[in-house]
Design an enzyme around this catalytic site. Structure first.
Site, short mmCIF file in Angstrom:
data_model
loop_
_atom_site.label_atom_id
_atom_site.label_comp_id
_atom_site.label_asym_id
_atom_site.label_seq_id
_atom_site.Cartn_x
_atom_site.Cartn_y
_atom_site.Cartn_z
N VAL A 475 32.66 26.34 61.99
CA VAL A 475 33.01 26.34 60.57
C VAL A 475 32.70 24.98 59.95
CG1 VAL A 475 34.93 26.53 58.95
CG2 VAL A 475 34.72 28.14 60.85
N ALA A 503 34.72 14.00 61.31
CA ALA A 503 35.44 13.66 62.54
C ALA A 503 35.44 14.83 63.50
CB ALA A 503 36.88 13.28 62.22
N SER A 555 41.70 24.12 64.71
CA SER A 555 42.93 24.91 64.80
C SER A 555 43.95 24.08 65.58
CB SER A 555 42.65 26.24 65.50
OG SER A 555 42.04 25.98 66.75
N LYS A 578 45.80 27.30 60.56
CA LYS A 578 47.03 28.00 60.16
C LYS A 578 48.29 27.35 60.73
CE LYS A 578 44.93 31.75 61.75
NZ LYS A 578 43.49 31.58 61.52
N VAL A 608 44.08 33.09 55.51
CA VAL A 608 44.12 34.56 55.61
C VAL A 608 42.83 35.11 55.02
CG1 VAL A 608 45.34 36.65 54.92
CG2 VAL A 608 46.61 34.52 55.22
N ALA A 610 39.71 34.59 55.71
CA ALA A 610 38.60 33.62 55.59
C ALA A 610 38.30 33.35 54.11
CB ALA A 610 37.38 34.12 56.33
N GLU A 666 37.25 34.54 69.43
CA GLU A 666 37.48 33.17 69.92
C GLU A 666 36.77 33.07 71.26
OE1 GLU A 666 39.22 30.72 68.37
OE2 GLU A 666 39.39 32.12 66.70
N ASP A 677 47.28 35.44 66.37
CA ASP A 677 46.59 34.93 65.19
C ASP A 677 46.90 35.80 63.96
OD1 ASP A 677 44.75 32.88 64.38
OD2 ASP A 677 43.37 34.54 63.92
N LYS A 681 48.85 34.98 60.36
CA LYS A 681 48.33 35.29 59.02
C LYS A 681 49.36 36.05 58.19
CE LYS A 681 43.51 35.32 60.44
NZ LYS A 681 42.39 36.12 60.88
#
Ligand code: ADP
Ligand code: ASP
Ligand code: MG
Length: 818
Positions: A475, A503, A555, A578, A608, A610, A666, A677, A681
């Site tokens: 991402v 970073a 994450s 999240k 939630v 994306a 994942e 996950d 959400k």
């Protein structure tokens, strides 16, 4: 006749002197000119240091040596490059000047004290040198020069370190001493004399003032101040990269601007010119063809706020106490005392004069001001009618100037809002009654930030975002690409998007001018810095960034738990992570409180669905008075895909493997199949609607049994997943017999959240949702019985990054809401 003044920056080296000589040559062919010169750049500073150290023989001798060497080098340069120069005449004049300087120093040493007039004579050495060298250069070009002696006409009063010129007396004297002038007259700036004939200086930067007085004496039709910039800018160009040149401004505007710190003009310059209606031009010696800035009676009405200036090294004195209530003449006593001590008051803050008077003085005069007030109010202080007089040091004044500000509402609001944006604390405020200027007193160390942000918001109107991307996997990497692609287009729409930091878990790459987006991977790998709050704070303060935004694409829990600190330190947060919104409720609330108090954005649309606009829509409905009755949704792109494939005939393990190969899960699919996950959400949505739930309150049915869901090793999980295929298959078959589809659904109803596998028929809004799509059905007071449905791809790097991008641009809404 015209007056031309050349400042020290126009006389920094021989090339500059030659350039000045050529401008004088050109101008004198058109009309008579009277020229005022400053000392070569830097010379007065050294002379001041010398005088201040007159008792320190060694320091003083070193400075004398350094000044003589510098000036001598200029003479020698001139002699070696200009064969036509009158060598002996120049050398003799130069030697006399240096001998005289030595004698003045010697004299002061013998006296063990440097009288004011000796000090003024020493300080004027630089100006006298400039006259002598320029005279020689003009002479060599066959330009006849009359040199003017300030002591013969430029009369000043004696009080104070920054005397005021007596215009009338000066003009009379000038006209009697110089009834006739040639084509070129040359005057050393910065000095005059008092009525006793003793040399005085006009204060630092005073040659501008000399030029104004000379303009009055010669009845000039124009006074030109030649310097090293193209004219007056709407902010100090040394502080503000995109400062804009002002074509024309009024005398009043120029006066306010210079009074409040714009170094381009000495503050006293404008009054004599304005009184005699002499227009003043600010021009660039190094680019004489440019028009420059015209200062006259006129001002353009285009912009209400003309410029912003800053004055550093200011102190604020505070006189207060219960005894001041009703004590008549208190203000007059305070300011009389200050004026007896020959201290100029820069600004008086509008506080209740009944109880407290606050005013600003130059920093170096704060002690003297304190001393004289303590003396003047000795009795009141002893009897506790006054509180001890206090001084705040290391302050600065930032001022907005513009003749037409009075017709415009909301200027002060925009000004103070801009300061709030960079979290600059305002210590005092003052506005002149004609509304030509509004000033804020702030801490000196925040001046750069304050001027930059005010310029950005009030003039440039090109909002800037300084983004720092944390996490550069799928991402984050995609977001960096999107930023790279969009930067130019955004700039066209007047938004400056700088990616100043990237970073990962090991390193951080920072560059205030923007990270090189073609080479960031290599640069990051070479960086030795790590992401810490201290590191970022230091970077932001050194780079004077006004709107830094951290975009968390990880994450990672420990980063999420630092959001509160980042917000408190002035960062906006945009996050796909999240973990913060699903941490305990205390932290959840703390983040919102800090963001509100610090006026910073905390944006998490991608938590939630994306890139799907879930949070924004929900907030919009709730703000409009709607309330949630029931929610049902498919919130996992990977599970949406897996369940879709299962209904096409694949087993659970085959569908999972396929999803994994396509990059929809994942790295360890157990994380998707555990349902945790999705639980996170639905908790985010539930909390958004006001439910006070913790993650442990969510009723969670994992897709696979607990013992499989807990496997942390991806390979082991994939190997063991087929063990469960059989059991799962029977669930599918049962659903299919009823013409149902199995869906992994999150729901909210009656204040409770549930995540489970459900068997739904064709009439259910989530029946057809597969292939990695997300769908959310919100039944609300306004949307019933047919729910409000949001549907689309809810996973994948591109849509998630686009969602983050959208949030990133929304950080502007807070800063630039006008
Ligand atoms: P000189 O040696 O010609 O007298 P100064 O250094 O005294 O020159 O003044 C010119 C400088 O004033 C510029 O180089 C610029 O950095 C500074 N300055 C501060 N504020 C402004 C402004 N608003 N517009 C233009 N210049 C400014
Ligand atoms: N040379 C003097 C100074 O540096 C005067 C001037 O430059 O205007 O302050
Ligand atoms: Mg100057």
């Amino acid at each position: 006749m015209k007056v031309l003044k050349f400042g020290g920056s126009s006389l920094a080296n021989l090339a500059c002197f030659n350039q000045v000589a050529s401008i004088i040559d050109k101008e004198s062919q058109l009309d008579q000119v009277a020229v005022v010169v400053s000392a070569p750049q830097g010379v007065t500073n050294e002379l001041v240091e010398l005088v201040d150290n007159i008792g320190e023989v060694k320091v003083c001798d070193e400075l004398f040596e350094s000044i003589s060497r510098k000036l001598k080098a200029l003479v020698e340069d001139a002699l070696s490059s200009q064969p036509k120069l009158a060598k002996e005449k120049l050398q003799t004049a130069f030697e006399e000047l240096i001998v005289k300087l030595g004698q003045l120093i010697q004299g002061a040493r013998l006296l063990e004290h440097c009288p004011e007039s000796t000090r003024a004579q020493i300080l004027s050495t630089g100006e006298r040198f400039s006259v002598l060298l320029l005279n020689a250069l003009l002479d060599a070009n066959a330009i006849e020069v009359t040199t003017l002696e300030p002591k013969l006409f430029l009369i000043t009063d004696t009080t104070g370190s920054e005397p005021v010129a007596d215009l009338e007396a000066s003009k009379v004297k000038f006209q009697s001493n110089y009834p006739q002038l040639g084509q070129v007259a040359l005057l050393p700036g910065f000095i005059g004399c008092n009525s006793k004939g003793e040399t005085t200086t006009l204060g630092r930067n005073g040659s501008d003032y000399s030029a104004a007085v000379l303009s009055v004496c010669v009845d000039a039709y124009s006074c030109e101040i030649w310097t090293d910039v193209d004219g007056v800018y709407n902010a100090d160009p040394r502080l503000v990269k995109h400062a804009q040149l002002i074509d024309s401004m009024s005398y009043h505007e120029a006066m306010e601007l210079s009074y409040f710190g714009a170094k381009v003009l000495h503050p006293k310059t404008i009054a004599p010119l304005s009184l005699n209606q002499i227009p003043c031009w600010i021009k660039n010696t190094h680019a004489p063809e440019k028009a420059g800035t015209l200062i006259s009676n006129e001002t353009s009405e285009k912009e209400a706020i003309k410029a912003i200036s800053n004055l550093s090294d200011v102190a604020m004195i505070n006189v207060s106490g219960p005894g001041m209530k009703g004590m008549v003449g208190m203000a007059s006593r305070v300011f009389s005392a200050i004026s007896w001590a020959d201290i100029s008051v820069i600004l008086i803050s509008q506080s209740s004069a009944e109880y407290c008077i606050s005013f600003c003085v130059p920093g170096n005069e704060a002690d003297a001001a304190l001393e004289c007030l303590n003396k003047a109010f000795e009795l009141e202080l002893k009897s506790d009618l006054l509180e001890p007089i206090s001084v705040k040091r290391n302050l600065a004044i930032v001022t907005l100037v513009g003749d037409h500000m009075q017709q415009q509402k909301g200027t002060a609001a925009k000004f103070f809002k801009a300061l709030a944006q960079v979290r600059v604390n305002i210590i005092a405020i003052a506005q002149d009654s004609s509304e030509r200027s509004i000033s804020a007193v702030i801490r000196d160390e925040r001046t750069d930030d304050a001027v930059k942000v005010c310029h950005q918001n009030l003039f440039l109107k090109k909002p800037t975002i300084d983004a720092i991307v944390v996490g550069c996997g799928n991402v984050g990497g995609e977001l960096i690409q999107q930023i790279k692609r969009q930067q130019a287009g955004l700039f066209e729409k007047d938004i400056v998007l700088n990616l100043v930091g990237i970073a990962n878990s090991k390193r951080i790459l920072l560059d205030k001018n923007g990270v090189d987006l073609d080479n960031w991977q290599n640069d990051l790998a070479r960086s030795e810095d790590q992401l810490t709050l201290e590191k970022l704070n230091q970077f932001v303060s050194e780079a004077h960034l006004s709107t830094p935004v951290i975009i968390d694409c990880t994450s990672n829990e420990s980063i999420a738990m630092q959001y509160a600190d980042y917000l408190a330190n002035g960062f906006h947060i945009v996050t796909a992570n999240k973990k913060a919104n699903t941490a305990d409720l205390t932290y959840y609330q703390k983040l919102r409180d800090i963001a509100q108090a610090k006026q910073r954005r905390f944006l998490y649309e991608t938590n939630v669905g994306a890139g799907l606009p879930v949070i924004d829509n929900l907030q919009g409905l709730l703000r409009a008075g709607d309330s949630l009755i029931q929610f049902e949704g498919i919130l996992s792109g990977s599970l949406s895909y897996i369940f879709g494939e299962i209904h096409k005939g694949l087993s659970l393990s085959e569908a999972t493997l396929k999803a994994r190969e396509l990059g929809y899960t994942e790295p360890n699919p157990a994380e998707d199949l555990s349902g945790l996950d999705v639980a996170r959400k639905v908790l985010v949505i539930a909390r958004e609607t006001g439910l006070k739930l913790e993650l442990s309150d969510i009723e969670l049915e994992s897709v696979v049994p607990e013992e499989l869901a807990q496997i942390t090793d991806a390979d082991e999980f994939v190997r063991r997943l087929p063990e469960y295929d059989q059991t799962f298959q029977s669930k599918i078959e049962k659903a299919q017999q009823n013409k149902h589809h199995l869906r992994y659904i999150a729901s909210i109803e009656n204040g409770r959240c549930k995540v489970s596998i459900q068997s739904v028929d064709a009439s259910h809004p989530l029946y057809a949702v597969a292939d990695g799509e997300n769908a959310l059905a919100l039944s609300t007071e306004y949307y019933q019985p047919v729910p409000f449905v949001i549907r689309g791809y809810g996973a994948g790097a591109a849509v998630t990054a686009a969602g983050l991008f959208g949030d990133l641009l929304r950080t502007l809404a807070w800063d630039h809401a006008q």
